[in-house]
Design a protein around this motif. Structure first.
Motif, PDB file in Angstrom:
ATOM      1  N   GLU A 291       0.841  -1.208   0.000  1.00 41.90           N
ATOM      2  CA  GLU A 291       0.000   0.000   0.000  1.00 41.90           C
ATOM      3  C   GLU A 291       0.873   1.253   0.000  1.00 41.90           C
ATOM      4  O   GLU A 291       0.614   2.208  -0.732  1.00 41.90           O
ATOM      5  CB  GLU A 291      -0.907   0.026   1.239  1.00 41.90           C
ATOM      6  CG  GLU A 291      -2.244  -0.644   1.004  1.00 41.90           C
ATOM      7  CD  GLU A 291      -2.946  -0.970   2.311  1.00 41.90           C
ATOM      8  OE1 GLU A 291      -2.835  -0.177   3.264  1.00 41.90           O
ATOM      9  OE2 GLU A 291      -3.576  -2.041   2.375  1.00 41.90           O
ATOM     10  N   ALA A 292       1.909   1.243   0.850  1.00 45.68           N
ATOM     11  CA  ALA A 292       2.794   2.422   0.926  1.00 45.68           C
ATOM     12  C   ALA A 292       3.497   2.656  -0.409  1.00 45.68           C
ATOM     13  O   ALA A 292       3.687   3.798  -0.836  1.00 45.68           O
ATOM     14  CB  ALA A 292       3.821   2.238   2.040  1.00 45.68           C
ATOM     15  N   ILE A 293       3.861   1.577  -1.095  1.00 48.33           N
ATOM     16  CA  ILE A 293       4.519   1.715  -2.404  1.00 48.33           C
ATOM     17  C   ILE A 293       3.497   2.195  -3.449  1.00 48.33           C
ATOM     18  O   ILE A 293       3.773   3.111  -4.232  1.00 48.33           O
ATOM     19  CB  ILE A 293       5.122   0.352  -2.853  1.00 48.33           C
ATOM     20  CG1 ILE A 293       6.172  -0.142  -1.853  1.00 48.33           C
ATOM     21  CG2 ILE A 293       5.670   0.436  -4.279  1.00 48.33           C
ATOM     22  CD1 ILE A 293       7.517   0.487  -1.928  1.00 48.33           C
ATOM     23  N   ASP A 294       2.290   1.588  -3.429  1.00 47.25           N
ATOM     24  CA  ASP A 294       1.282   1.910  -4.444  1.00 47.25           C
ATOM     25  C   ASP A 294       0.811   3.356  -4.336  1.00 47.25           C
ATOM     26  O   ASP A 294       0.515   3.998  -5.343  1.00 47.25           O
ATOM     27  CB  ASP A 294       0.087   0.942  -4.348  1.00 47.25           C
ATOM     28  CG  ASP A 294       0.484  -0.459  -4.795  1.00 47.25           C
ATOM     29  OD1 ASP A 294       1.554  -0.579  -5.451  1.00 47.25           O
ATOM     30  OD2 ASP A 294      -0.234  -1.426  -4.474  1.00 47.25           O
ATOM     31  N   GLU A 295       0.761   3.848  -3.091  1.00 43.00           N
ATOM     32  CA  GLU A 295       0.377   5.257  -2.887  1.00 43.00           C
ATOM     33  C   GLU A 295       1.255   6.206  -3.687  1.00 43.00           C
ATOM     34  O   GLU A 295       0.863   7.300  -4.042  1.00 43.00           O
ATOM     35  CB  GLU A 295       0.554   5.626  -1.407  1.00 43.00           C
ATOM     36  CG  GLU A 295      -0.704   5.533  -0.581  1.00 43.00           C
ATOM     37  CD  GLU A 295      -0.383   5.710   0.902  1.00 43.00           C
ATOM     38  OE1 GLU A 295       0.596   6.404   1.234  1.00 43.00           O
ATOM     39  OE2 GLU A 295      -1.124   5.116   1.700  1.00 43.00           O
ATOM     40  N   ARG A 296       2.502   5.766  -3.895  1.00 42.59           N
ATOM     41  CA  ARG A 296       3.445   6.617  -4.638  1.00 42.59           C
ATOM     42  C   ARG A 296       3.514   6.229  -6.104  1.00 42.59           C
ATOM     43  O   ARG A 296       4.452   6.594  -6.802  1.00 42.59           O
ATOM     44  CB  ARG A 296       4.862   6.467  -4.037  1.00 42.59           C
ATOM     45  CG  ARG A 296       4.942   6.449  -2.556  1.00 42.59           C
ATOM     46  CD  ARG A 296       4.862   7.801  -1.938  1.00 42.59           C
ATOM     47  NE  ARG A 296       5.764   8.754  -2.524  1.00 42.59           N
ATOM     48  CZ  ARG A 296       6.061   9.923  -1.948  1.00 42.59           C
ATOM     49  NH1 ARG A 296       5.536  10.234  -0.783  1.00 42.59           N
ATOM     50  NH2 ARG A 296       6.877  10.769  -2.538  1.00 42.59           N
ATOM     51  N   GLY A 297       2.532   5.451  -6.557  1.00 44.49           N
ATOM     52  CA  GLY A 297       2.497   5.068  -7.974  1.00 44.49           C
ATOM     53  C   GLY A 297       3.321   3.830  -8.299  1.00 44.49           C
ATOM     54  O   GLY A 297       3.616   3.572  -9.468  1.00 44.49           O
ATOM     55  N   LEU A 299       6.629   0.906  -7.726  1.00 44.68           N
ATOM     56  CA  LEU A 299       8.082   0.961  -7.899  1.00 44.68           C
ATOM     57  C   LEU A 299       8.403   1.041  -9.382  1.00 44.68           C
ATOM     58  O   LEU A 299       7.836   0.297 -10.173  1.00 44.68           O
ATOM     59  CB  LEU A 299       8.732  -0.299  -7.328  1.00 44.68           C
ATOM     60  CG  LEU A 299       8.908  -0.382  -5.814  1.00 44.68           C
ATOM     61  CD1 LEU A 299       9.418  -1.771  -5.435  1.00 44.68           C
ATOM     62  CD2 LEU A 299       9.872   0.682  -5.315  1.00 44.68           C
ATOM     63  N   LYS A 300       9.271   1.960  -9.739  1.00 47.80           N
ATOM     64  CA  LYS A 300       9.679   2.054 -11.148  1.00 47.80           C
ATOM     65  C   LYS A 300      11.180   1.835 -11.239  1.00 47.80           C
ATOM     66  O   LYS A 300      11.907   2.199 -10.343  1.00 47.80           O
ATOM     67  CB  LYS A 300       9.335   3.432 -11.713  1.00 47.80           C
ATOM     68  CG  LYS A 300       7.857   3.640 -11.842  1.00 47.80           C
ATOM     69  CD  LYS A 300       7.525   5.037 -12.306  1.00 47.80           C
ATOM     70  CE  LYS A 300       6.091   5.388 -11.994  1.00 47.80           C
ATOM     71  NZ  LYS A 300       5.836   5.555 -10.551  1.00 47.80           N
TER      72      LYS A 300
END
Ligand code: G1P
Length: 301
Positions: A291-297, A299-300
């Motif tokens: 969730e914390a990663i997805d909130e920021r769009g 991992l790229k």
């Protein structure tokens, strides 16, 4: 049987974080790295005590493994029983300490714990490698029992241009772990008889692509040989060199493990990847982590 964990290094690669915090105390998820290694060392029933070899400048390691009854009762009073249990568990681990007073190499660190091993075989676990399954030492003990108590090391295949970072073995296939009879020579479960060991060879001088991963079961004779071991690669007293000398008198075996069974914590990038990978696999953390990663769009690359 004792298990020795060398933890006397300066943690240079993690500076400035390691200026006041030993690198062994850096967290992976909710525990410091060293606790994973101590718990892994205690997994075989033969092991009754862990000896951490540290330097006098790192009192944090000693403090961490002390019981802290007042913190425990404070947490219990506040209804935080699970945290109190976690604190109590750390303080009850059978851990002793020895000091390495000068940074003279891995062999020198191990020799600083000679008095604790009382002339018996001992395990060595290097601390830059976290093994969640905690199964490597048990496999080494199994191979040792099958070969009259011989020394056994864990090895894994690496790319030819990586050999110069490691200790590398020479030898020949001598069997398999039970259930792995059909595996190829460099696949997990293959067992080798070791005929030579070289620390940090140039790629053209490496006798194989099997490197020592940092889990050792060594005879008392190896400890004796460390007493007068001369400096080797990098001007340091090398454990690998004393192990190589022991081959004049004793057999040694190597068991091939899956290189992915351990996670690297020895470099900042390895440590970061280890935290991310273990968080994404741990049911306690994985949902909140993603969730914390997805909130920021996401991992790229
Ligand atoms: C040590 C050992 C080496 C082993 C390696 C595993 O080297 O000397 O034989 O392959 O650990 O990580 P170091 O990493 O301390 O240079």
């Amino acid at each position: 049987m004792k298990a020795i964990i060398p933890a006397a290094g300066l943690g240079t690669r993690f500076l400035p974080s390691t200026k006041c915090t030993p690198k062994e105390m850096l967290p992976v998820l909710d525990k410091p790295v060293i606790q994973y290694v101590v718990e892994e060392a205690l997994e075989p029933e033969e092991v009754d005590d862990v000896i951490i070899v540290t330097s006098p400048g790192k009192p944090e390691l000693l403090n961490y493994f002390q019981p802290d009854r007042s913190l425990e009762s404070l947490l219990r009073d506040r209804g935080k029983g699970a945290y109190a249990d976690a604190v109590a568990a750390v303080g009850s681990l059978p851990v002793d300490f020895r000091y390495q007073y000068e940074p003279k190499g891995l062999g020198h660190a191990i020799r600083s714990a000679a008095d604790a091993c009382a002339g018996e075989s001992f395990l060595v676990l290097l601390g830059d490698y976290v093994v969640p399954a905690r199964d490597i030492c048990t496999k080494m003990l199994e191979v040792s029992r099958a070969h009259g108590g011989a020394s056994v090391i864990a090895v894994a295949p690496c790319a030819p241009d990586e050999v110069s970072r490691y200790g590398v073995v020479a030898g020949e296939r001598a069997g398999s772990l039970p259930g792995s009879e059909d595996v190829a020579d460099d696949e997990p479960g293959a067992v080798w008889r070791v005929s030579g060991l070289v620390e940090k060879p140039a790629p053209e001088e490496a006798p194989s692509n099997l490197y020592i991963v940092g889990r050792y079961l060594l005879s008392a004779h190896v400890m004796e040989l460390l007493e007068d071991q001369e400096p080797g690669a990098g001007g340091e007293i090398q454990l690998t060199d004393a192990m190589a000398r022991s081959l004049d008198r004793e057999n040694m075996y190597a068991v091939v493990i899956d290189p992915l069974s351990g996670y690297d914590t020895g470099t900042p990038s390895g440590w970061m990847a280890t935290n991310a990978l273990m968080a994404s696999e741990d049911p306690r953390f994985r949902d909140a982590f993603w969730e914390a990663i997805d909130e920021r769009g996401g991992l790229k690359r």
